[in-house]
Design a protein around this motif. Structure first.
Motif, short mmCIF file in Angstrom:
data_model
loop_
_atom_site.label_atom_id
_atom_site.label_comp_id
_atom_site.label_asym_id
_atom_site.label_seq_id
_atom_site.Cartn_x
_atom_site.Cartn_y
_atom_site.Cartn_z
N THR A 117 0.75 -1.54 -0.67
CA THR A 117 -0.06 0.40 0.02
C THR A 117 0.84 0.98 0.14
O THR A 117 0.58 2.42 -0.44
CB THR A 117 -1.07 -0.29 1.19
OG1 THR A 117 -1.65 -0.95 1.23
CG2 THR A 117 -2.17 1.32 1.38
N GLU A 118 1.99 1.49 0.89
CA GLU A 118 2.58 2.64 0.62
C GLU A 118 3.85 2.36 -0.44
O GLU A 118 3.41 3.40 -1.17
CB GLU A 118 4.32 2.46 2.00
CG GLU A 118 5.38 2.96 1.72
CD GLU A 118 4.60 4.80 2.11
OE1 GLU A 118 5.09 5.46 1.60
OE2 GLU A 118 3.99 5.27 2.79
N GLY A 119 4.17 1.45 -1.31
CA GLY A 119 4.51 1.44 -2.32
C GLY A 119 3.31 1.70 -3.69
O GLY A 119 3.97 2.79 -4.64
N GLN A 120 2.54 1.24 -3.33
CA GLN A 120 1.93 1.94 -4.59
C GLN A 120 1.21 3.02 -3.94
O GLN A 120 1.39 4.74 -5.02
CB GLN A 120 -0.25 1.58 -4.11
CG GLN A 120 -0.92 2.11 -4.99
CD GLN A 120 -2.17 1.41 -4.77
OE1 GLN A 120 -1.92 -0.02 -4.60
NE2 GLN A 120 -3.61 2.20 -6.20
N ASP A 121 0.86 4.01 -3.11
CA ASP A 121 1.01 5.81 -2.60
C ASP A 121 1.89 6.07 -3.36
O ASP A 121 1.69 7.49 -3.58
CB ASP A 121 1.23 5.99 -0.76
CG ASP A 121 0.53 6.62 -0.66
OD1 ASP A 121 -0.97 8.01 -1.15
OD2 ASP A 121 0.87 7.39 0.23
N ARG A 122 3.26 5.22 -2.75
CA ARG A 122 4.74 6.62 -3.46
C ARG A 122 4.56 6.40 -4.45
O ARG A 122 4.52 7.33 -5.40
CB ARG A 122 5.53 6.23 -2.33
CG ARG A 122 6.66 6.33 -2.82
CD ARG A 122 7.27 7.57 -1.15
NE ARG A 122 7.28 6.41 -0.61
CZ ARG A 122 7.75 6.29 0.19
NH1 ARG A 122 9.66 6.27 -0.35
NH2 ARG A 122 7.98 5.75 1.44
N ALA A 123 4.34 5.81 -5.51
CA ALA A 123 4.04 5.70 -6.72
C ALA A 123 3.55 6.13 -7.59
O ALA A 123 3.31 7.48 -8.65
CB ALA A 123 3.92 4.51 -6.75
N ASP A 124 1.75 6.96 -6.95
CA ASP A 124 1.29 7.74 -7.40
C ASP A 124 1.39 8.88 -7.55
O ASP A 124 1.24 9.87 -8.24
CB ASP A 124 -0.38 7.45 -6.74
CG ASP A 124 -1.42 5.86 -7.23
OD1 ASP A 124 -0.52 5.11 -8.17
OD2 ASP A 124 -2.26 5.20 -6.94
N ARG A 125 1.71 9.16 -6.13
CA ARG A 125 2.09 10.60 -5.73
C ARG A 125 3.19 10.88 -6.80
O ARG A 125 3.55 12.73 -7.26
CB ARG A 125 2.70 10.81 -4.66
CG ARG A 125 1.58 10.86 -3.25
CD ARG A 125 1.52 11.48 -1.97
NE ARG A 125 2.24 9.89 -1.54
CZ ARG A 125 2.70 9.89 -0.75
NH1 ARG A 125 3.89 11.35 -0.21
NH2 ARG A 125 3.54 9.15 -0.26
N ALA A 126 4.63 10.35 -6.20
CA ALA A 126 5.59 10.62 -7.78
C ALA A 126 5.31 10.48 -9.41
O ALA A 126 5.67 11.67 -10.01
CB ALA A 126 6.47 9.62 -8.13
N LEU A 127 3.57 9.43 -9.87
CA LEU A 127 3.84 10.38 -10.77
C LEU A 127 2.82 11.62 -11.25
O LEU A 127 3.21 11.84 -12.19
CB LEU A 127 2.68 8.70 -11.11
CG LEU A 127 1.95 8.60 -12.84
CD1 LEU A 127 3.16 8.63 -13.95
CD2 LEU A 127 1.00 7.99 -12.99
N ALA A 128 2.08 11.54 -10.26
CA ALA A 128 1.64 13.29 -9.75
C ALA A 128 2.16 14.06 -10.23
O ALA A 128 2.06 15.17 -11.07
CB ALA A 128 0.39 13.14 -9.11
#
Length: 165
Positions: A117-128
């Motif tokens: 979940t943390e990896g997904q959140d970090r990936a999503d925020r970095a992509l934005a």
């Protein structure tokens, strides 16, 4: 509007009039743009405490959709690194709690790498953040110009992307 490449090309035309330096008109600009893009990407990733290689692995997993997992071999194919490098990367991401290793139910000796979940959140925020940086680089290009540029660049890159091995 004149840029650094115009000055570079003019100098080469003056110094080496015997050479056709026209490829520099396009490819030197692509090279310079790639350097600016690399800086912008590093900035976007650093804001989320990620290295570019971490972003590559995390987003490879994120793009797969639920349950956001791939085998190490599939990750190798997507990120174009050696198996030793991928093992090291998975270890480091697992230590940070961004991915986890799970047994592969279809292969007793295999493992799957799953995004946490943390990896997904970090990936999503970095992509934005990345998309914000990339929009700034594209600047004032119209939709038509962006589409045309994307099409022209695709013509140049597709042969490299479709070469086996």
């Amino acid at each position: 509007m004149e840029d650094e490449v115009d000055r570079l090309v003019a100098a080469w035309r003056r110094e080496r009039p015997d050479l056709d330096v026209e490829p520099l008109e396009v490819l030197s600009r692509v090279s310079r743009l790639a350097r600016h893009l690399d800086r912008a990407r590093r900035l976007a990733f650093a804001e989320h405490s990620l290295e570019p290689w971490e972003f590559d692995v995390l987003t490879s997993l994120r793009r797969t959709g639920p349950p956001y997992q791939l085998s190490p071999g599939q990750l190798l194919t997507q990120t174009l690194v050696t198996s030793g490098t991928m093992t090291n990367r998975i270890d480091r991401l697992a230590q940070r709690g961004l991915v986890e290793r799970l047994p592969d139910p279809s292969d007793r000796r295999g493992v799957l790498v799953r995004l946490t979940t943390e990896g997904q959140d970090r990936a999503d925020r970095a992509l934005a953040g990345l998309l914000t940086q990339e929009r700034a680089i594209l600047g004032e290009l119209s939709d038509r110009q962006r589409n045309e540029l994307a099409s022209l660049l695709r013509q140049l890159t597709a042969p490299f992307d479709n070469v086996p091995g």
